[in-house]
Design a protein around this motif. Structure first.
Motif, PDB file in Angstrom:
ATOM      1  N   LEU A 103       0.555  -1.406  -0.332  1.00 17.92           N
ATOM      2  CA  LEU A 103       0.463  -0.208  -0.163  1.00 17.92           C
ATOM      3  C   LEU A 103       1.146   1.391   0.079  1.00 17.92           C
ATOM      4  O   LEU A 103       0.237   2.202  -0.438  1.00 17.92           O
ATOM      5  N   GLY A 104       2.002   1.072   0.801  1.00 18.38           N
ATOM      6  CA  GLY A 104       3.546   2.218   0.467  1.00 18.38           C
ATOM      7  C   GLY A 104       3.134   2.141  -0.586  1.00 18.38           C
ATOM      8  O   GLY A 104       3.999   3.686  -1.451  1.00 18.38           O
ATOM      9  N   VAL A 105       3.678   1.565  -1.864  1.00 22.73           N
ATOM     10  CA  VAL A 105       4.189   1.621  -3.540  1.00 22.73           C
ATOM     11  C   VAL A 105       3.061   2.675  -4.094  1.00 22.73           C
ATOM     12  O   VAL A 105       3.047   2.967  -4.726  1.00 22.73           O
ATOM     13  N   VAL A 106       1.560   1.634  -3.625  1.00 25.57           N
ATOM     14  CA  VAL A 106       0.573   2.018  -4.032  1.00 25.57           C
ATOM     15  C   VAL A 106       0.095   4.112  -3.757  1.00 25.57           C
ATOM     16  O   VAL A 106       0.456   4.732  -4.737  1.00 25.57           O
ATOM     17  N   GLY A 107       0.416   4.342  -2.477  1.00 22.98           N
ATOM     18  CA  GLY A 107       0.374   5.797  -2.045  1.00 22.98           C
ATOM     19  C   GLY A 107       1.802   6.669  -3.076  1.00 22.98           C
ATOM     20  O   GLY A 107       1.431   7.835  -3.167  1.00 22.98           O
ATOM     21  N   PHE A 108       3.360   5.807  -3.443  1.00 20.83           N
ATOM     22  CA  PHE A 108       4.509   6.650  -3.949  1.00 20.83           C
ATOM     23  C   PHE A 108       4.698   7.018  -5.032  1.00 20.83           C
ATOM     24  O   PHE A 108       4.276   8.297  -5.490  1.00 20.83           O
ATOM     25  N   VAL A 109       3.194   6.038  -5.735  1.00 19.08           N
ATOM     26  CA  VAL A 109       2.801   6.448  -7.186  1.00 19.08           C
ATOM     27  C   VAL A 109       1.565   7.168  -7.169  1.00 19.08           C
ATOM     28  O   VAL A 109       2.513   8.520  -8.041  1.00 19.08           O
TER      29      VAL A 109
ATOM     30  N   ILE B 237      -7.712   2.305  -6.211  1.00 22.10           N
ATOM     31  CA  ILE B 237      -9.326   0.919  -6.132  1.00 22.10           C
ATOM     32  C   ILE B 237      -8.871  -0.134  -6.460  1.00 22.10           C
ATOM     33  O   ILE B 237      -8.870  -1.879  -5.429  1.00 22.10           O
ATOM     34  N   VAL B 238      -8.293  -0.116  -7.279  1.00 21.84           N
ATOM     35  CA  VAL B 238      -7.308  -1.805  -8.113  1.00 21.84           C
ATOM     36  C   VAL B 238      -6.430  -2.211  -6.743  1.00 21.84           C
ATOM     37  O   VAL B 238      -5.977  -3.421  -6.626  1.00 21.84           O
ATOM     38  N   GLY B 239      -5.110  -1.369  -6.955  1.00 23.67           N
ATOM     39  CA  GLY B 239      -3.952  -1.454  -6.562  1.00 23.67           C
ATOM     40  C   GLY B 239      -4.156  -1.490  -4.342  1.00 23.67           C
ATOM     41  O   GLY B 239      -3.824  -3.233  -4.412  1.00 23.67           O
ATOM     42  N   GLN B 240      -5.443  -1.443  -4.222  1.00 23.06           N
ATOM     43  CA  GLN B 240      -5.983  -1.914  -3.056  1.00 23.06           C
ATOM     44  C   GLN B 240      -6.112  -3.083  -2.387  1.00 23.06           C
ATOM     45  O   GLN B 240      -5.914  -4.195  -1.819  1.00 23.06           O
ATOM     46  N   VAL B 241      -7.088  -2.845  -3.736  1.00 24.90           N
ATOM     47  CA  VAL B 241      -8.298  -4.773  -3.711  1.00 24.90           C
ATOM     48  C   VAL B 241      -6.981  -5.907  -3.971  1.00 24.90           C
ATOM     49  O   VAL B 241      -7.376  -6.586  -3.567  1.00 24.90           O
TER      50      VAL B 241
ATOM     51  N   GLY C 189      -2.992  12.742  -7.870  1.00 26.69           N
ATOM     52  CA  GLY C 189      -2.334  11.665  -8.285  1.00 26.69           C
ATOM     53  C   GLY C 189      -3.294  10.549  -9.320  1.00 26.69           C
ATOM     54  O   GLY C 189      -3.287  10.798 -10.046  1.00 26.69           O
ATOM     55  N   LEU C 190      -3.572   9.361  -8.879  1.00 24.42           N
ATOM     56  CA  LEU C 190      -3.789   8.387  -9.327  1.00 24.42           C
ATOM     57  C   LEU C 190      -5.390   8.394  -9.243  1.00 24.42           C
ATOM     58  O   LEU C 190      -5.820   9.134  -8.522  1.00 24.42           O
ATOM     59  N   ASN C 191      -5.812   7.997  -9.620  1.00 29.45           N
ATOM     60  CA  ASN C 191      -7.438   8.174 -10.449  1.00 29.45           C
ATOM     61  C   ASN C 191      -7.854   6.850  -9.512  1.00 29.45           C
ATOM     62  O   ASN C 191      -7.353   6.531  -9.259  1.00 29.45           O
ATOM     63  N   LYS C 192      -9.341   6.883  -8.978  1.00 27.82           N
ATOM     64  CA  LYS C 192      -9.590   6.554  -8.550  1.00 27.82           C
ATOM     65  C   LYS C 192      -9.567   4.848  -8.766  1.00 27.82           C
ATOM     66  O   LYS C 192      -9.853   3.799  -7.562  1.00 27.82           O
TER      67      LYS C 192
END
Length: 356
Positions: free
Chosen positions: A90-96, A116-120, A109-112
């Motif tokens: 999740l840190g990587v998702v946040g970094f992007v 969501i795909v990264g979190q799921v 930043g990232l669209n919703k």
């Protein structure tokens, strides 16, 4: 217990010493925070403050955890590695997300869908693996039952149901911490208190686990002490980061830190079987997330605002409270929530140990 102190101490030292270098590096690279145009006007002066400081927290967690094992020689466990995976992914998702905000020079930043795909994806992998790796006592890192202080056995979901539940828990906590990260030191300080509470819970579960103490009130959890090392390292990392993040902040954790810490709390709650208890311990995060949901619902139904601005901390800023006043009072609330959760945890153990 020595391992817990080592993990916290190593992470604290690394976070304090590493963060200034990140501040200078990110400043040279132009990695400055973009500020919401519709946010409090007092925040506009923070534009350009280095962000992505969550990198320091993540590194501190890993180094503190592994450093503790290097000194003690204790084996690394599946439960701790799964929590670390959830936190880091999740840190990587946040970094992007943070990097795209900087690159586009906008607070978007990232669209919703991408977020969501990264979190799921992360939560699904964690949920599937958390019900694997049974030890000699047939205990897996997590249970497929919803838990308060122990499993609520009538609320067992099986693999698919647990994966769905895991996705809900991860999404809820990662977004709750992310929403709380709006004032200097608010999320870091609150997270440190919640993580400190989990250090105590994990150590208590270890001292009273059924593998160590087969008696009434013992805990059927796997690897509680090693999970406690992760919580201790994260607590140390947050406190060290807070040294530089306290108002006026010289660096922000960004989504890199807030999504990672939210995932960490979600993971800790599942491997310690305390998903519902975390709602009490992390009460400030819950209120912050609820304030946003209520604001949206009331505005869409009544076409009026329930709060001056959401998340909740901005409401008090616009009411005239100084930023440091809001932060300190929210920290006090966080401490009370943590103490209340710890009191509930201990009182439940007393009742279970007495056979009531």
């Amino acid at each position: 217990m020595r391992g817990v102190f080592l993990a916290a101490g190593i992470a604290l030292a690394l976070s304090i010493l590493l963060t200034p270098y990140l501040i200078r590096f990110f400043a040279r690279q132009g990695f400055g925070q973009e500020i919401r145009a519709d946010g409090p006007q007092s925040h506009q002066s923070k534009r350009g403050t280095p962000t992505m400081g969550g990198v320091a927290i993540l590194l501190a967690i890993w180094v503190g955890y592994l450093g503790s094992h290097a000194f003690t020689g204790e084996p690394i466990t599946a439960s701790a590695l799964l929590v670390l995976f959830l936190t880091t992914a999740l840190g990587v998702v946040g970094f992007v997300d943070d990097f795209l905000k900087i690159r586009r020079q906008r607070n978007l930043g990232l669209n919703k869908t991408s977020k969501i795909v990264g979190q799921v994806l992360t939560a699904t992998i964690f949920g599937v693996l958390a019900l694997r790796f049974a030890n000699s006592r047939n205990l897996t890192p997590a249970s497929d039952s919803l838990s308060f202080v122990r499993d609520i056995t009538v609320l067992s979901f099986g693999l698919i149901g647990f994966v769905i539940l895991c996705n809900l828990i991860v999404a809820a906590w990662s977004n709750a911490v992310n929403l709380t990260d709006g004032l200097d030191g608010l999320a870091a300080g609150t997270s440190a208190m919640v993580l400190g509470t989990y250090v105590i819970i994990c150590f208590w579960q270890f001292r009273n686990s059924c593998a160590v103490l087969a008696s009434a009130g013992c805990y059927e959890v796997r690897d509680p002490l090693d999970v406690g090392l992760v919580a201790a390292a994260a607590m140390g990392g947050c406190i060290g980061f807070l040294w530089w993040n306290a108002s006026p902040a010289r660096i922000f954790m960004g989504d890199t830190g807030s999504l990672a810490l939210g995932g960490l709390l979600a993971g800790l709650s599942m491997v310690t079987h305390t998903e519902l208890l975390l709602v009490v311990i992390g009460g400030v995060f819950v209120v912050e997330a609820l304030s946003v949901s209520l604001q949206i619902v009331v505005f869409r139904t009544a076409r009026r605002r329930l709060f001056r601005m959401a998340p909740f901390h901005h409401h008090f800023e616009l009411a005239g409270w100084a930023e440091t006043t809001v932060i300190i009072r929210f920290w006090l609330l966080a401490a009370m929530c943590a103490a209340m959760g710890l009191g509930i945890f201990y009182s439940e153990w007393l009742g279970a140990a007495a056979g009531t």
